[in-house]
Design a protein around this motif. Structure first.
Motif, short mmCIF file in Angstrom:
data_model
loop_
_atom_site.label_atom_id
_atom_site.label_comp_id
_atom_site.label_asym_id
_atom_site.label_seq_id
_atom_site.Cartn_x
_atom_site.Cartn_y
_atom_site.Cartn_z
N MET A 1 0.79 -1.22 0.00
CA MET A 1 0.00 0.00 0.00
C MET A 1 0.83 1.28 0.00
O MET A 1 0.29 2.37 0.13
N GLY A 2 2.15 1.19 -0.09
CA GLY A 2 2.98 2.40 -0.16
C GLY A 2 3.25 3.02 1.21
O GLY A 2 2.89 2.48 2.24
N THR A 3 3.89 4.17 1.17
CA THR A 3 4.31 4.87 2.38
C THR A 3 3.14 5.60 3.02
O THR A 3 2.38 6.29 2.34
N THR A 4 3.01 5.48 4.32
CA THR A 4 2.11 6.32 5.10
C THR A 4 3.00 7.34 5.78
O THR A 4 3.83 6.99 6.62
N THR A 5 2.86 8.60 5.42
CA THR A 5 3.75 9.64 5.96
C THR A 5 3.25 10.16 7.30
O THR A 5 2.07 10.02 7.64
N SER A 6 4.13 10.80 8.03
CA SER A 6 3.73 11.40 9.30
C SER A 6 2.75 12.54 9.07
O SER A 6 1.85 12.76 9.90
N ALA A 7 2.86 13.24 7.95
CA ALA A 7 1.90 14.29 7.62
C ALA A 7 0.50 13.70 7.43
O ALA A 7 -0.49 14.26 7.93
N GLN A 8 0.42 12.56 6.75
CA GLN A 8 -0.88 11.91 6.56
C GLN A 8 -1.45 11.42 7.88
O GLN A 8 -2.64 11.53 8.14
N VAL A 9 -0.60 10.88 8.72
CA VAL A 9 -1.05 10.43 10.05
C VAL A 9 -1.61 11.62 10.83
O VAL A 9 -2.65 11.52 11.47
N GLY A 10 -0.92 12.76 10.77
CA GLY A 10 -1.40 13.95 11.45
C GLY A 10 -2.78 14.36 10.98
O GLY A 10 -3.67 14.67 11.79
N ILE A 11 -3.01 14.33 9.68
CA ILE A 11 -4.33 14.64 9.10
C ILE A 11 -5.35 13.62 9.57
O ILE A 11 -6.46 13.98 10.00
N ASP A 12 -5.01 12.33 9.48
CA ASP A 12 -5.94 11.27 9.86
C ASP A 12 -6.31 11.35 11.35
O ASP A 12 -7.46 11.10 11.71
N LEU A 13 -5.35 11.70 12.20
CA LEU A 13 -5.62 11.78 13.64
C LEU A 13 -6.58 12.91 13.98
O LEU A 13 -7.28 12.83 15.00
N THR A 14 -6.64 13.95 13.16
CA THR A 14 -7.58 15.04 13.43
C THR A 14 -9.02 14.63 13.15
O THR A 14 -9.94 15.30 13.58
N LYS A 15 -9.19 13.52 12.42
CA LYS A 15 -10.53 13.06 12.03
C LYS A 15 -11.03 11.89 12.87
O LYS A 15 -12.07 11.32 12.56
#
Length: 138
Positions: free
Chosen positions: A122-136
């Motif tokens: 599934m490719g790289t999960t970046t820390s920026a994406q995790v930050g966005i996902d955690l806000t939701k």
């Protein structure tokens, strides 16, 4: 003398191969290798060495449709745990997954490892994406 020449050639070839990797591939490799260590220390006891889970108690992480269809909520599951019943591959799981104290970069690392191991790609999960996902998270 031959050994020194052969060692020198092998070293040059290694440097050439490493320098030919793209920035994205090097980033993936960093996330993946760090994620492997985090998985071993935080996830492996329950989900197994090979992501196999535990017979009807803890879900498998192998080639899971659940991982693919819930990618944006995985960071929330890792950070805050899971207390509800879920169905994965027509099997119901009702065990509680405890929350973690992992930082967003560590969550990104372990998600990159999990989503690219055990048959997943599934490719790289970046820390920026995790930050966005955690806000939701709910």
């Amino acid at each position: 003398m031959k050994l020194k020449i052969i060692t020198g050639i092998v070293s040059l070839l290694f440097l050439l191969i490493v320098s030919c990797q793209s920035d994205e591939q090097m980033e993936f490799n960093r996330y993946y290798s760090s994620g492997s260590l985090i998985y071993q220390n935080h996830c492996q006891n329950c989900h197994g060495t090979n992501g196999e889970g535990l017979q009807g108690l803890i879900p498998s992480l192998r080639d899971s449709v659940y991982l693919k269809s819930n990618k944006s909520t995985l960071a929330c599951l890792v950070k805050y745990g899971l207390k509800k019943n879920i169905a994965i591959l027509k099997r119901s799981y009702n065990s509680e997954m405890p929350p973690s104290d992992l930082a967003p970069i560590q969550i990104a690392n372990v998600l990159t490892y999990i989503t690219n191991s055990f048959g997943n790609k599934m490719g790289t999960t970046t820390s920026a994406q995790v930050g966005i996902d955690l806000t939701k998270c709910n």
